[in-house]
Design a protein around this motif. Structure first.
Motif, PDB file in Angstrom:
ATOM      1  N   GLY A  17       0.836  -1.197   0.000  1.00 35.52           N
ATOM      2  CA  GLY A  17       0.000   0.000   0.000  1.00 35.52           C
ATOM      3  C   GLY A  17       0.866   1.240   0.000  1.00 35.52           C
ATOM      4  N   PRO A  18       0.284   2.407  -0.219  1.00 33.29           N
ATOM      5  CA  PRO A  18       1.063   3.648  -0.234  1.00 33.29           C
ATOM      6  C   PRO A  18       1.535   4.029   1.160  1.00 33.29           C
ATOM      7  N   THR A  19       2.418   5.013   1.219  1.00 35.12           N
ATOM      8  CA  THR A  19       2.894   5.523   2.512  1.00 35.12           C
ATOM      9  C   THR A  19       1.710   6.032   3.326  1.00 35.12           C
ATOM     10  N   GLY A  20       1.688   5.667   4.607  1.00 36.42           N
ATOM     11  CA  GLY A  20       0.621   6.133   5.482  1.00 36.42           C
ATOM     12  C   GLY A  20      -0.656   5.318   5.416  1.00 36.42           C
ATOM     13  N   SER A  21      -0.595   4.130   4.811  1.00 36.48           N
ATOM     14  CA  SER A  21      -1.800   3.316   4.702  1.00 36.48           C
ATOM     15  C   SER A  21      -1.944   2.317   5.843  1.00 36.48           C
ATOM     16  N   GLY A  22      -1.035   2.359   6.817  1.00 37.57           N
ATOM     17  CA  GLY A  22      -1.168   1.510   7.998  1.00 37.57           C
ATOM     18  C   GLY A  22      -0.519   0.144   7.889  1.00 37.57           C
ATOM     19  N   LYS A  23       0.397  -0.027   6.931  1.00 37.68           N
ATOM     20  CA  LYS A  23       1.037  -1.342   6.736  1.00 37.68           C
ATOM     21  C   LYS A  23       1.783  -1.792   7.989  1.00 37.68           C
ATOM     22  N   VAL A  27      -1.149  -8.922   1.167  1.00 33.15           N
ATOM     23  CA  VAL A  27      -2.265  -8.156   1.712  1.00 33.15           C
ATOM     24  C   VAL A  27      -2.121  -6.707   1.258  1.00 33.15           C
ATOM     25  N   ALA A  28      -3.077  -6.223   0.463  1.00 33.26           N
ATOM     26  CA  ALA A  28      -3.108  -4.801   0.094  1.00 33.26           C
ATOM     27  C   ALA A  28      -4.060  -4.089   1.045  1.00 33.26           C
ATOM     28  N   GLN A  29      -3.726  -2.854   1.417  1.00 30.07           N
ATOM     29  CA  GLN A  29      -4.609  -2.152   2.342  1.00 30.07           C
ATOM     30  C   GLN A  29      -4.619  -0.654   2.107  1.00 30.07           C
ATOM     31  N   ARG A  30      -5.703  -0.028   2.543  1.00 30.60           N
ATOM     32  CA  ARG A  30      -5.872   1.420   2.534  1.00 30.60           C
ATOM     33  C   ARG A  30      -6.530   1.819   3.848  1.00 30.60           C
ATOM     34  N   LEU A  31      -6.398   3.079   4.199  1.00 26.04           N
ATOM     35  CA  LEU A  31      -7.085   3.608   5.365  1.00 26.04           C
ATOM     36  C   LEU A  31      -8.141   4.608   4.913  1.00 26.04           C
ATOM     37  N   VAL A  32      -9.338   4.471   5.442  1.00 29.61           N
ATOM     38  CA  VAL A  32     -10.408   5.437   5.180  1.00 29.61           C
ATOM     39  C   VAL A  32     -10.908   5.970   6.519  1.00 29.61           C
ATOM     40  N   ARG A  33     -11.344   7.211   6.510  1.00 27.31           N
ATOM     41  CA  ARG A  33     -11.888   7.803   7.731  1.00 27.31           C
ATOM     42  C   ARG A  33     -13.265   7.216   8.038  1.00 27.31           C
ATOM     43  N   THR A  34     -13.521   7.013   9.317  1.00 29.41           N
ATOM     44  CA  THR A  34     -14.813   6.477   9.736  1.00 29.41           C
ATOM     45  C   THR A  34     -15.729   7.613  10.171  1.00 29.41           C
ATOM     46  N   ILE A  35     -17.011   7.392  10.005  1.00 27.43           N
ATOM     47  CA  ILE A  35     -18.009   8.405  10.315  1.00 27.43           C
ATOM     48  C   ILE A  35     -18.077   8.627  11.818  1.00 27.43           C
ATOM     49  N   GLY A  84      -9.281   0.141   8.297  1.00 26.64           N
ATOM     50  CA  GLY A  84      -8.560  -0.404   7.162  1.00 26.64           C
ATOM     51  C   GLY A  84      -9.484  -1.100   6.174  1.00 26.64           C
ATOM     52  N   LEU A  85      -9.126  -0.984   4.898  1.00 22.38           N
ATOM     53  CA  LEU A  85      -9.745  -1.791   3.843  1.00 22.38           C
ATOM     54  C   LEU A  85      -8.684  -2.784   3.385  1.00 22.38           C
ATOM     55  N   TYR A  86      -9.062  -4.033   3.240  1.00 20.54           N
ATOM     56  CA  TYR A  86      -8.072  -5.082   2.982  1.00 20.54           C
ATOM     57  C   TYR A  86      -8.427  -5.912   1.757  1.00 20.54           C
ATOM     58  N   GLU A  87      -7.385  -6.269   1.015  1.00 18.91           N
ATOM     59  CA  GLU A  87      -7.484  -7.163  -0.145  1.00 18.91           C
ATOM     60  C   GLU A  87      -6.425  -8.252   0.067  1.00 18.91           C
ATOM     61  N   ILE A  88      -6.867  -9.458   0.375  1.00 16.57           N
ATOM     62  CA  ILE A  88      -5.936 -10.533   0.741  1.00 16.57           C
ATOM     63  C   ILE A  88      -5.896 -11.586  -0.361  1.00 16.57           C
ATOM     64  N   MET A  89      -4.723 -11.727  -0.961  1.00 23.88           N
ATOM     65  CA  MET A  89      -4.524 -12.700  -2.032  1.00 23.88           C
ATOM     66  C   MET A  89      -3.714 -13.875  -1.502  1.00 23.88           C
ATOM     67  N   MET A  90      -4.364 -15.034  -1.428  1.00 23.07           N
ATOM     68  CA  MET A  90      -3.692 -16.262  -1.006  1.00 23.07           C
ATOM     69  C   MET A  90      -3.181 -16.980  -2.249  1.00 23.07           C
ATOM     70  N   ASP A  94     -17.484   9.143  -0.289  1.00 21.57           N
ATOM     71  CA  ASP A  94     -16.333  10.000  -0.612  1.00 21.57           C
ATOM     72  C   ASP A  94     -15.017   9.335  -0.236  1.00 21.57           C
ATOM     73  N   GLU A  95     -14.965   8.741   0.939  1.00 21.62           N
ATOM     74  CA  GLU A  95     -13.728   8.126   1.406  1.00 21.62           C
ATOM     75  C   GLU A  95     -13.340   6.919   0.551  1.00 21.62           C
ATOM     76  N   VAL A  96     -14.305   6.099   0.216  1.00 16.68           N
ATOM     77  CA  VAL A  96     -14.007   4.896  -0.571  1.00 16.68           C
ATOM     78  C   VAL A  96     -13.574   5.267  -1.982  1.00 16.68           C
ATOM     79  N   VAL A  97     -14.233   6.248  -2.568  1.00 14.62           N
ATOM     80  CA  VAL A  97     -13.847   6.693  -3.910  1.00 14.62           C
ATOM     81  C   VAL A  97     -12.435   7.272  -3.888  1.00 14.62           C
ATOM     82  N   ARG A  98     -12.095   7.999  -2.814  1.00 12.57           N
ATOM     83  CA  ARG A  98     -10.782   8.649  -2.724  1.00 12.57           C
ATOM     84  C   ARG A  98      -9.654   7.628  -2.580  1.00 12.57           C
ATOM     85  N   GLU A  99      -9.903   6.513  -1.919  1.00 12.60           N
ATOM     86  CA  GLU A  99      -8.827   5.589  -1.576  1.00 12.60           C
ATOM     87  C   GLU A  99      -8.774   4.320  -2.421  1.00 12.60           C
ATOM     88  N   THR A 100      -9.785   4.068  -3.224  1.00 16.75           N
ATOM     89  CA  THR A 100      -9.779   2.833  -4.010  1.00 16.75           C
ATOM     90  C   THR A 100     -10.055   3.140  -5.463  1.00 16.75           C
TER      91      THR A 100
END
Length: 584
Positions: free
Chosen positions: A341-347, A465-473, A522-528, A574-580
């Motif tokens: 993931g990018p810098t600051g995504s919580g890896k 594992v790919a991940q992003r961080l989105v703000r929660t309501i 976190g949003l996660y994409e896990i490839m086994m 807005d958050e999901v569109v911005r990060e994915t």
């Protein structure tokens, strides 16, 4: 609610570009000869604004000048005498923001989300922009008398939390105690008391306390040609604080460098340091980075409040399936597991949450990091130092002689590090690491681009594992709403696709500083990788082919994880569109 009387300026925008003297004449405040008298004094060598001269000559009042400047800026002027503020209007803007920007709300149209604020000067355009950003509303500004605004702030907004209150809440009598006796540790309270009424020390201390209270991750001190900005980052978004006078910039920077045990005299080279505090009984680490710029030294302080760090896999936002898959990967006796993931995504946080769960007496865990972000008992942690030759590769090579069970490599940046990680996994070690790619399947291509052989990659990588961080309501101001077709289109959805689904957003409140968000998930994409995936790697399959195979095995993409977060009411469109990104 009483309505503030608005001075009759007609079409304010028509005044833009006119000089103040002409505007004051149009408003009927002065005569032509009065303006000429003031202009003649200016021509005689007195470099004073014409408004000030007209006041000194007794032709107009200071209020008339403010009214004229407001008209010149295309703004109205209001008289707040007799204005009664209702309780619901007080809730529109957080009190801290009212005091920070020195403004007061005077009208709010909730349906149109349009806010009218009164401020002391037409030049305070930053307040308009910041409030628009913080509250997500349309902001109209008018000018009012300074004394009236001060009186309203004192009456309606002084009782809320302030920086001084934050210090008291956080600290109490024993609010700051230096951690240990290290030269890098600072007893903030002792320094403040010793300095007495030193304004620079007090300012910096209060800024630190406010940032810690608001759970900010970074504080930025930035010098520019005519101003010195202070900003801090909360939940990944930067917010601007009231800037101090520009001449205090060097003093603030020097104070930070003293606290971080850096060389005050060195202003030409970048410097890195560390400050350890104990605030309200909680240890707080501050990583300081000083960078010389054209107008002075820019300072960024990264805050790590260890009491707020929850290294718990179950608190990261993974659903039951993702959590099970991730634990399956990290429970393997050997192989490589990469988080990308990018810098600051919580890896790093994700990997440390896994290590915290794996950290047992029977398990030897070694880490190589740049820098060491979390100090955890039971882990042997190494700080990478390229200046003396201690690179990731060098540390990893030494790790193999330390009889570890699990190895964490902060990042695979080159072929040498990747090759040693492969060697470690082939000799019976579990290797956890990070990469910088957009999604999980792209990580395979990234490792191949570094120069790894396909057969080694296929034999060692267990999963990505790919991940992003989105703000929660914000839970305090969450509300349900129906998204527009345009909003749904950003997710490539139609109204019939979301029938029966519920969407939420935050209105904005004091609890979330008016942003509508509180915290991140976190949003996660896990490839086994199974045998078929390994065959695809050997056959030089593309990222798209690997993705399609992983999805056939049940992999959920980042966008799909975001949609689940939206439907669960935890985040918004807005958050999901911005990060994915949309999948092919």
């Amino acid at each position: 609610m009483a309505t503030a009387s608005l001075a009759n300026h007609g079409d304010y925008s028509a005044f833009k570009g006119h000089k103040l003297g002409r505007i004051l004449r149009k408003l009927g405040k002065v005569q032509r000869e009065h303006v000429h008298e003031a202009l003649s004094i200016q021509k005689a060598g007195r470099k004073v604004p014409i408004g000030q001269l007209l006041v000194e000559l007794g032709h107009i009042s200071q209020r008339d000048v403010a009214e004229g400047l407001a008209a010149q800026a295309g703004m109205g002027y209001v008289d707040l005498d007799g204005f009664e503020m209702e309780d619901d209007l007080k809730e529109v803007i957080p009190s801290a923001n009212v005091r920070t920007f020195q403004i007061v709300p005077i009208e709010y149209e909730e349906r149109a989300k349009r806010l009218t604020i009164a401020m002391k000067s037409a030049d305070n355009f930053r307040a308009v922009d910041d409030i628009r950003l913080l509250l997500g509303v349309t902001v109209k500004a008018v000018v009012a008398d300074e004394a009236q605004i001060d009186a309203m702030i004192a009456e309606h907004f002084a009782k809320e939390e302030s920086i001084a209150d934050a210090m008291s809440d956080l600290a109490g009598d024993d609010k700051f105690k230096a951690m240990g006796t290290s030269d890098q540790s600072i007893d903030l309270e002792a320094v403040a008391e010793a300095a007495g009424d030193n304004k620079v020390v007090k300012l910096l201390n209060l800024v630190l306390l406010q940032a810690i209270k608001d759970k900010a991750s970074d504080i930025h001190f930035e010098p520019f040609e005519t101003e010195f900005k202070m900003r801090y980052r909360i939940d990944g978004v930067l917010y601007e604080m009231v800037p101090p006078p520009p001449h205090l910039g060097p003093a603030i920077t020097s104070r930070v460098k003293v606290m971080a045990n850096l060389d005050i005299a060195e202003r030409r080279l970048p410097q890195d340091g560390r400050i350890e505090l104990n605030v309200g009984g909680h240890p707080v680490d501050l990583r300081v980075a000083v960078l010389p710029t054209m107008h002075g030294e820019s300072v960024v302080m990264r805050l790590l409040d260890r009491s707020n760090v929850e290294l718990n896999l179950e608190r990261l936002g993974m659903d039951e399936k993702d959590l099970g898959d991730f634990r399956l990967l990290t429970g393997r006796p050997n192989g490589i597991v990469a988080v990308t993931g990018p810098t600051g995504s919580g890896k790093t946080t994700t990997l440390y949450a896994a290590l915290a769960e794996l950290n047992e007496i029977s398990t030897k865990i070694l880490t190589a990091e740049d820098p060491v972000e979390y100090d955890i008992d039971g882990l042997c942690q190494v700080q990478v130092n390229t200046e003396v030759g201690l690179t990731f590769a060098a540390a990893l090579r030494s790790f193999l002689r330390q009889d570890p069970d699990i190895i964490l490599v902060g990042e695979i940046r080159d072929l040498e590090t990747a090759a040693i990680a492969v060697q470690a996994s082939l000799t019976g070690h579990l290797v956890l690491t990070t990469l910088h790619t957009n999604d999980a399947p792209s990580s395979i291509v990234r490792l191949l681009d570094l120069g790894l052989e396909r057969f080694l990659l296929a034999a060692t990588v267990e999963g990505v594992v790919a991940q992003r961080l989105v703000r929660t309501i914000c839970p305090k101001c969450r509300e349900h709403y129906t998204p527009t077709e345009e909003e749904l289109l950003e997710l490539q959805l139609r109204p019939e696709d979301v029938a029966g689904k519920q969407f939420s957003r935050g209105k904005g409140c004091d609890h979330c500083h008016g942003s509508g968000y509180k915290g991140r998930m976190g949003l996660y994409e896990i490839m086994m990788l199974d045998d078929e995936a390994r065959e695809l790697i050997m056959k030089e399959a593309s990222s798209a082919q690997l993705r399609n195979h992983a999805r056939s095995l049940g992999m959920r993409t980042l966008r799909e994880a975001g949609l689940n977060g939206i439907y669960d009411g935890r985040t918004n469109i807005d958050e999901v569109v911005r990060e994915t990104i949309t999948e092919d």
